[in-house]
Write a protein that holds these residues in place. Structure first.
Motif, PDB file in Angstrom:
ATOM      1  N   ARG A   1       0.938  -1.074   0.004  1.00  0.00           N
ATOM      2  CA  ARG A   1       0.038  -0.262   0.523  1.00  0.00           C
ATOM      3  C   ARG A   1       1.336   0.842  -0.310  1.00  0.00           C
ATOM      4  N   PRO A   2       1.351   1.511  -1.564  1.00  0.00           N
ATOM      5  CA  PRO A   2       2.375   2.622  -0.890  1.00  0.00           C
ATOM      6  C   PRO A   2       2.104   3.776  -0.200  1.00  0.00           C
ATOM      7  N   TYR A   3       0.381   4.399  -0.706  1.00  0.00           N
ATOM      8  CA  TYR A   3       0.222   5.803  -0.393  1.00  0.00           C
ATOM      9  C   TYR A   3       0.767   5.996   1.701  1.00  0.00           C
ATOM     10  N   SER A   4      -0.457   4.431   2.030  1.00  0.00           N
ATOM     11  CA  SER A   4       0.020   4.202   3.518  1.00  0.00           C
ATOM     12  C   SER A   4       1.257   4.777   3.933  1.00  0.00           C
ATOM     13  N   GLN A   5       2.223   3.641   3.249  1.00  0.00           N
ATOM     14  CA  GLN A   5       3.473   3.165   2.841  1.00  0.00           C
ATOM     15  C   GLN A   5       4.137   4.555   3.253  1.00  0.00           C
ATOM     16  N   ALA A   6       3.696   6.307   2.329  1.00  0.00           N
ATOM     17  CA  ALA A   6       4.919   6.478   2.540  1.00  0.00           C
ATOM     18  C   ALA A   6       4.316   7.880   4.037  1.00  0.00           C
ATOM     19  N   LEU A   7       2.934   7.765   4.138  1.00  0.00           N
ATOM     20  CA  LEU A   7       2.083   8.914   5.080  1.00  0.00           C
ATOM     21  C   LEU A   7       3.115   7.861   6.285  1.00  0.00           C
ATOM     22  N   THR A   8       3.260   6.714   6.710  1.00  0.00           N
ATOM     23  CA  THR A   8       3.862   6.954   7.461  1.00  0.00           C
ATOM     24  C   THR A   8       5.504   6.802   7.732  1.00  0.00           C
ATOM     25  N   THR A   9       6.274   6.498   7.048  1.00  0.00           N
ATOM     26  CA  THR A   9       7.313   7.070   7.016  1.00  0.00           C
ATOM     27  C   THR A   9       7.279   8.227   7.403  1.00  0.00           C
ATOM     28  N   GLU A  10       6.412   9.194   6.694  1.00  0.00           N
ATOM     29  CA  GLU A  10       6.184  10.234   6.595  1.00  0.00           C
ATOM     30  C   GLU A  10       6.919  11.093   7.871  1.00  0.00           C
ATOM     31  N   GLY A  11       5.329  10.268   8.791  1.00  0.00           N
ATOM     32  CA  GLY A  11       5.666  10.343  10.540  1.00  0.00           C
ATOM     33  C   GLY A  11       6.838   9.566  10.253  1.00  0.00           C
ATOM     34  N   ALA A  12       7.240   8.422  10.983  1.00  0.00           N
ATOM     35  CA  ALA A  12       9.005   7.952  11.210  1.00  0.00           C
ATOM     36  C   ALA A  12       9.364   9.515  11.464  1.00  0.00           C
ATOM     37  N   ALA A  13       9.703   9.778   9.927  1.00  0.00           N
ATOM     38  CA  ALA A  13      11.013  11.465   9.656  1.00  0.00           C
ATOM     39  C   ALA A  13      10.142  12.083  10.358  1.00  0.00           C
ATOM     40  N   ARG A  14       9.415  12.698  10.866  1.00  0.00           N
ATOM     41  CA  ARG A  14       8.884  14.025  11.701  1.00  0.00           C
ATOM     42  C   ARG A  14       9.270  13.823  13.130  1.00  0.00           C
ATOM     43  N   CYS A  15       9.143  11.830  13.225  1.00  0.00           N
ATOM     44  CA  CYS A  15       9.568  12.332  14.928  1.00  0.00           C
ATOM     45  C   CYS A  15      10.534  12.071  15.355  1.00  0.00           C
ATOM     46  N   ALA A  16      11.149  11.793  13.912  1.00  0.00           N
ATOM     47  CA  ALA A  16      12.826  11.292  14.460  1.00  0.00           C
ATOM     48  C   ALA A  16      13.605  12.774  14.259  1.00  0.00           C
ATOM     49  N   ILE A  17      13.275  13.862  13.261  1.00  0.00           N
ATOM     50  CA  ILE A  17      13.999  14.724  13.511  1.00  0.00           C
ATOM     51  C   ILE A  17      13.577  15.410  14.561  1.00  0.00           C
ATOM     52  N   ALA A  18      12.565  14.951  15.377  1.00  0.00           N
ATOM     53  CA  ALA A  18      11.476  15.976  16.250  1.00  0.00           C
ATOM     54  C   ALA A  18      12.557  15.853  17.715  1.00  0.00           C
ATOM     55  N   ALA A  19      12.976  14.457  17.528  1.00  0.00           N
ATOM     56  CA  ALA A  19      13.962  14.577  18.578  1.00  0.00           C
ATOM     57  C   ALA A  19      15.179  14.842  18.227  1.00  0.00           C
ATOM     58  N   ASP A  20      15.417  14.746  17.711  1.00  0.00           N
ATOM     59  CA  ASP A  20      17.212  15.069  17.298  1.00  0.00           C
ATOM     60  C   ASP A  20      16.903  16.631  17.199  1.00  0.00           C
ATOM     61  N   THR A  21      16.224  17.100  17.385  1.00  0.00           N
ATOM     62  CA  THR A  21      15.617  18.570  17.466  1.00  0.00           C
ATOM     63  C   THR A  21      16.223  18.568  19.305  1.00  0.00           C
ATOM     64  N   GLU A  22      14.854  18.183  19.705  1.00  0.00           N
ATOM     65  CA  GLU A  22      15.086  17.591  20.868  1.00  0.00           C
ATOM     66  C   GLU A  22      16.513  17.361  21.374  1.00  0.00           C
ATOM     67  N   GLY A  23      17.287  16.469  21.007  1.00  0.00           N
ATOM     68  CA  GLY A  23      18.559  16.258  21.700  1.00  0.00           C
ATOM     69  C   GLY A  23      19.683  17.257  21.440  1.00  0.00           C
ATOM     70  N   ALA A  24      19.528  18.040  19.883  1.00  0.00           N
ATOM     71  CA  ALA A  24      20.776  19.246  20.079  1.00  0.00           C
ATOM     72  C   ALA A  24      20.699  20.307  21.225  1.00  0.00           C
ATOM     73  N   PRO A  25      22.118  20.235  21.609  1.00  0.00           N
ATOM     74  CA  PRO A  25      22.592  21.716  22.511  1.00  0.00           C
ATOM     75  C   PRO A  25      22.440  22.858  21.461  1.00  0.00           C
ATOM     76  N   ASP A  26      21.808  23.525  22.676  1.00  0.00           N
ATOM     77  CA  ASP A  26      21.740  25.405  21.945  1.00  0.00           C
ATOM     78  C   ASP A  26      22.562  25.992  22.885  1.00  0.00           C
ATOM     79  N   ALA A  27      22.964  27.063  22.742  1.00  0.00           N
ATOM     80  CA  ALA A  27      23.720  27.780  22.710  1.00  0.00           C
ATOM     81  C   ALA A  27      24.030  28.119  24.213  1.00  0.00           C
ATOM     82  N   GLU A  28      23.318  27.428  24.752  1.00  0.00           N
ATOM     83  CA  GLU A  28      23.782  27.481  26.233  1.00  0.00           C
ATOM     84  C   GLU A  28      24.159  26.666  26.920  1.00  0.00           C
ATOM     85  N   GLY A  29      24.583  24.666  25.639  1.00  0.00           N
ATOM     86  CA  GLY A  29      24.296  24.327  26.469  1.00  0.00           C
ATOM     87  C   GLY A  29      23.045  23.040  26.736  1.00  0.00           C
ATOM     88  N   ALA A  30      21.557  23.793  27.109  1.00  0.00           N
ATOM     89  CA  ALA A  30      20.713  23.219  26.858  1.00  0.00           C
ATOM     90  C   ALA A  30      20.078  22.809  25.605  1.00  0.00           C
TER      91      ALA A  30
END
Length: 933
Positions: free
Chosen positions: A772-801
């Motif tokens: 099911r290519p469309y559903s596969q693409a939607l859930t792939t997008e969801g995985a990327a969205r969460c991974a990007i958001a998690a990576d953003t959560e883990g990236a240090p800001d200027a103050e180290g937080a």
């Protein structure tokens, strides 16, 4: 009215203008109204001949030039009209003119071949001396074909009322004779200002006066003792043999043959084929019939019924019409019954239904006849395709207390089936079926089993699956008691549908038991229905290849066994299968064509409505999506079968979430979920669950969302339902993501988002297996969205937080610096491939959203000059993206939410796109984008 061939016109032009041109004589023959005079006018309008050289000769009217008229131009175009009207003296003078045609001269002579005195000799029996230099041509005019009639109808009536049905009827009744076509169209336009394009309206227009006058004058010219043969042709109203005309006329063989010769000589009748005679224009028969005295007409109809009863195969509908016109009521009803049975046996269900509806609607029908004909109507209506007219007829008939209980129960059974299957009135239909099962239990076990089998079908809302299983037990017992093979197959077909829908382990074994090789047509129709039931349920489960095989076998068997309703329902299943498996090219048109083809009974096309709406959602055409998902107002969505209603509800909830209408989305989710939960067929929650869970979670009803996921998992158990299992994982991913977003701690958010990314990835893999290519693409997008958001959560800001969520949409649209590690790069590559997959499918909205997400973490390309690239004359990628979404129907706010932009930025991009393309409006922008290479 006609266009002459170019070669004829060129011949005349050469004769009139060439310095040493040879003379030309052209005979133009054609029946009355076929356009002979119009042809002469075309020749008269040739631009090459000087005006004085055109000489008109209208035979029998002005007599042509006299012998004393010595002024005859050396080069002239003679236009001789209606030579069949000329007397011997006029013919003699005409022959003299034609024999004296000199260089540069030409003549066209028109006549009706059926009215010339000597057949084959338009200039009379005296031989004509043709000069050796004279070129003689013949042009035989022919009636219009159906396409030419259609063009004339469009000119006269406009395109809206010019239906294929009306055009076919116009062509049939006029024989394509141009003058009659034009006259009849004028009458139709006059009598039906709001012409809807039905054959009934064409027939009701009557006979054009010119045609009536011509045919009646020719009939009157036949000697009185021979006229009955013309009357017989009028009553038979179609090609007939000479012996049939003689029998119907009552003249007998010898006198009848002589009478037919007189009628042919006087052109009252024509030879329509080898040994077949009648009126050259079928509509003329009506004019003759209207002049016959009642007793004479009845006798003719009585004899016509007897004659047609001897034809093979017998046209029982025509026989019935003659018996009724003859006043023979008992024979009429018997013939109607035989006509309906014959039509049913050959699969012509619509013909049978129309005949029976007309008959049963007549007042004063004897109860015995009603008891015989009504079940025939019901049986054909259930097997075929029909409108609510049949439902209303049957609903009235079942109220007749004079009907025998068995007949009334049978009618009630078929009425219930039609209400459920073809009208979408499942609640009412279910009640009718329950009553029918009770009525038939003690009087007709076969039909009782059929009613119980219908109650096994699980698609309709409002009844638990356990109730259907209870009816299955009773239906199997009743079918076995009946000893009827077709009824056992009918019960098995519904058992297959129930078992497959619930993903019961025995379902595939039951499919193998369908008697697809039976020699009994009734068994084959039920087996075809079983195959199509299995195919539909298999597709909903996610078995797309196996479903396609079952569907092909079911459609083939439906066509061979004469089951049009089953065949049409299979077409809906095919559209669903193509949607899920990503075969979207042309799918929108296939859906629209199916809807148009079933306009009289739109419920049959409910699959097509939903698929078309799902496509519109993906394409960003949200206004159209709402219309299609609501069945364009043809019937309420609450009447949809449960799985289809769940799929439509999922799309509506998704739209509401995209528009940030969270409260409305949650309300719709709860209502739709209740329908599925009450039914208890949990695989049918697959197309609803992810969106319903998200709606409740985003509305703050985390407990309700958890309950949905838990019930979905428990309902599925260990059942083999691949699409539902993938949807369950997707739903868990959605719930995990929303809970992570609400977490108070950055670490909690990050770990939750990573868990959600893993669940989305698991769902994507499952959808990829189906595929099911469309559903596969939607859930792939969801995985990327969460991974990007998690990576953003883990990236240090200027103050180290760790940095929190992006504070606004505008900031989210700006590329972030590339992380030190490369862990996110595979995610971005997968997201880029996902965006391309959306584009390949045609999912414009989804592709734009995925690319917008991609840009939030796209690494800055090395080596690019500082500053923004210049797009002075062409649309920038962002402008083009925004413009595409704008012309698809999304508002600025909706585009902003999709692309992580502010509404103000969206407005600026649209303005830039309109300025660069020269568009004056959003609608105009759509045309400009289409025209851009």
């Amino acid at each position: 009215m006609i266009t002459t061939c170019g070669s004829v016109l060129r011949s005349f032009a050469r004769a009139l203008t060439g310095p040493r041109a040879e003379p030309v004589l052209m005979f133009v023959e054609g029946a009355a109204g076929e356009g002979k005079s119009h042809l002469l006018q075309e020749l008269a309008d040739l631009p090459d001949a000087p005006e004085p050289a055109r000489r008109w000769w209208r035979c029998g009217a002005d007599g042509g030039p006299s012998e004393e008229d010595g002024h005859r131009p050396e080069a002239a175009l003679w236009l001789v009209d209606d030579v069949h009207r000329a007397d011997e003296d006029e013919l003699r003078r005409l022959r003299g003119v034609l024999e004296g045609l000199g260089p540069g001269s030409a003549a066209a002579v028109t006549y009706r071949p059926e009215e010339i005195e000597v057949p084959g000799l338009p200039l009379g029996g005296t031989p004509m001396t043709y000069p050796g230099r004279l070129t003689v041509l013949t042009n035989r005019l022919a009636p219009w074909d159906e396409e030419r009639v259609r063009r004339a109808a469009e000119e006269a009536l406009g395109g809206s009322g010019c239906t294929a049905e009306a055009v076919t009827r116009l062509h049939e009744r006029t024989g394509g004779v141009p003058r009659v076509v034009v006259d009849l169209l004028a009458m139709v336009r006059e009598q039906w200002p709001a012409f809807t394009g039905t054959a009934v309206e064409v027939d009701a227009a009557g006979v054009p006066p010119r045609l009536a006058e011509l045919v009646l004058s020719r009939t009157h010219a036949v000697p009185p003792e021979h006229r009955p043969v013309v009357w017989a042709a009028a009553v038979l109203d179609g090609p007939a043999g000479g012996d049939e005309l003689a029998a119907v006329s009552g003249l007998g063989a010898g006198t009848g043959t002589g009478a037919l010769l007189r009628a042919l000589e006087g052109a009252a009748l024509a030879e329509l084929g080898e040994g077949r005679y009648g009126f050259a224009v079928p509509l003329a028969a009506s004019a003759v019939r209207a002049t016959l005295p009642g007793p004479v007409r009845q006798d003719l109809h009585r004899r016509a019924a007897n004659v047609l009863s001897r034809r093979q195969p017998v046209d029982w509908a025509a026989v019935a019409g003659h018996h009724r016109a003859a006043g023979e009521g008992h024979r009429w009803l018997r013939a109607v019954e035989r006509a309906a049975e014959s039509a049913e046996a050959s699969g012509r269900h619509e013909q049978a239904i129309t005949l029976l509806e007309r008959t049963l609607a007549l007042p004063g029908l004897p109860p015995q006849a009603r008891a015989r004909l009504a079940p025939l109507l019901a049986r054909n209506a259930v097997t075929g395709l029909r409108s609510d007219q049949t439902v209303e007829v049957l609903a009235q008939i079942v109220q007749d207390a004079a009907l025998p209980p068995a007949v009334r129960g049978e009618l009630r059974l078929d009425l219930g089936l039609m209400l459920c299957n073809q009208m979408g009135r499942s609640h009412e239909g279910w009640q009718v079926l329950e009553v029918a099962a009770g009525e038939l239990r003690d009087v007709r076990s076969v039909l009782a089993a059929r009613a119980m089998a219908a109650l096994v079908t699980p698609y309709w809302p409002g009844v638990s699956v356990d109730v259907h299983r209870g009816w299955l037990i009773q239906a199997v017992a009743a079918a076995d008691d009946s000893g009827d093979a077709a009824m056992r197959t009918a019960v098995l077909a519904n058992h297959v549908g129930l078992a497959m829908s619930c993903a019961d382990p025995e379902a595939w074994e039951l499919v193998e038991q369908l008697p697809v090789q039976s020699t009994d047509p009734a068994c084959l129709r039920q087996a075809a229905r079983g195959l199509c039931n299995a195919a539909d349920s298999a597709v909903w489960l996610g078995f797309y290849e196996r479903g396609a095989d079952l569907l092909a076998a079911g459609r083939d068997l439906s066509a061979r066994s004469g089951a049009p309703y089953t065949e049409h329902s299979a077409m809906g299943t095919r559209l669903l299968q193509q949607w899920w498996t990503g075969r979207w090219l042309g799918l929108d048109k296939r859906c629209e064509d199916f809807v148009a083809a079933t306009a009289d009974m739109p419920f049959i096309a409910s699959d097509a409505y939903v698929v078309r709406g799902l496509l519109a959602v993906a394409q960003g055409d949200w206004g159209e999506a709402r219309s299609w998902l609501s069945q364009q107002g043809t019937f309420g969505t609450e009447k949809l079968p449960v799985p289809l209603g769940a799929a439509a509800a999922g799309a509506v909830i998704r739209l509401a979430l995209a528009r940030q209408e969270v409260t409305a989305a949650a309300e719709h989710a709860r209502a739709a979920w209740k329908v599925v939960a009450d039914k208890g067929v949990w695989p049918w929650a697959a197309e609803l669950a992810p969106w319903a869970v998200e709606a409740l979670a985003r509305a703050g009803d985390g407990a309700g969302a958890h309950t949905m996921v838990r019930n979905f998992a428990q309902g599925l158990g260990r059942r083999d339902a691949p699409a539902a299992r993938a949807a369950l994982v997707w739903s868990r991913a959605v719930l995990t993501e929303t809970e992570a977003e609400a977490s108070a701690s950055a670490e909690g958010r990050r770990s939750g988002l990573l868990e959600a990314a893993a669940l989305y990835g698991e769902a994507a893999a499952a959808y990829g297996e189906l595929p099911r290519p469309y559903s596969q693409a939607l859930t792939t997008e969801g995985a990327a969205r969460c991974a990007i958001a998690a990576d953003t959560e883990g990236a240090p800001d200027a103050e180290g937080a760790s940095s929190g969520p992006v504070p606004d949409a505008e900031a989210a649209s700006r590329p972030a610096p590339a992380p030190e590690e490369d862990s996110i790069l595979p995610v971005l590559a997968e997201l880029e491939a996902c965006a391309q997959r959306f584009t390949d499918l045609g999912a414009v909205w989804d592709a734009a959203r995925a690319r917008a997400l991609l840009r939030t973490r796209q690494p800055v390309r090395r080596g690019r000059p500082p500053g923004r690239p210049s797009h002075a004359d062409q649309l920038s990628p962002r402008e083009e993206e925004v413009a595409q979404l704008a012309v698809s129907g999304l508002t600025n706010r909706e585009i902003a939410a999709t692309l992580h932009l502010s509404p103000r930025t969206v407005e600026q991009h649209i303005a830039g796109a309109m300025r660069k393309t020269g568009a004056l409006s959003r609608r105009d922008l759509a045309h400009r984008l289409d025209a851009t290479p």
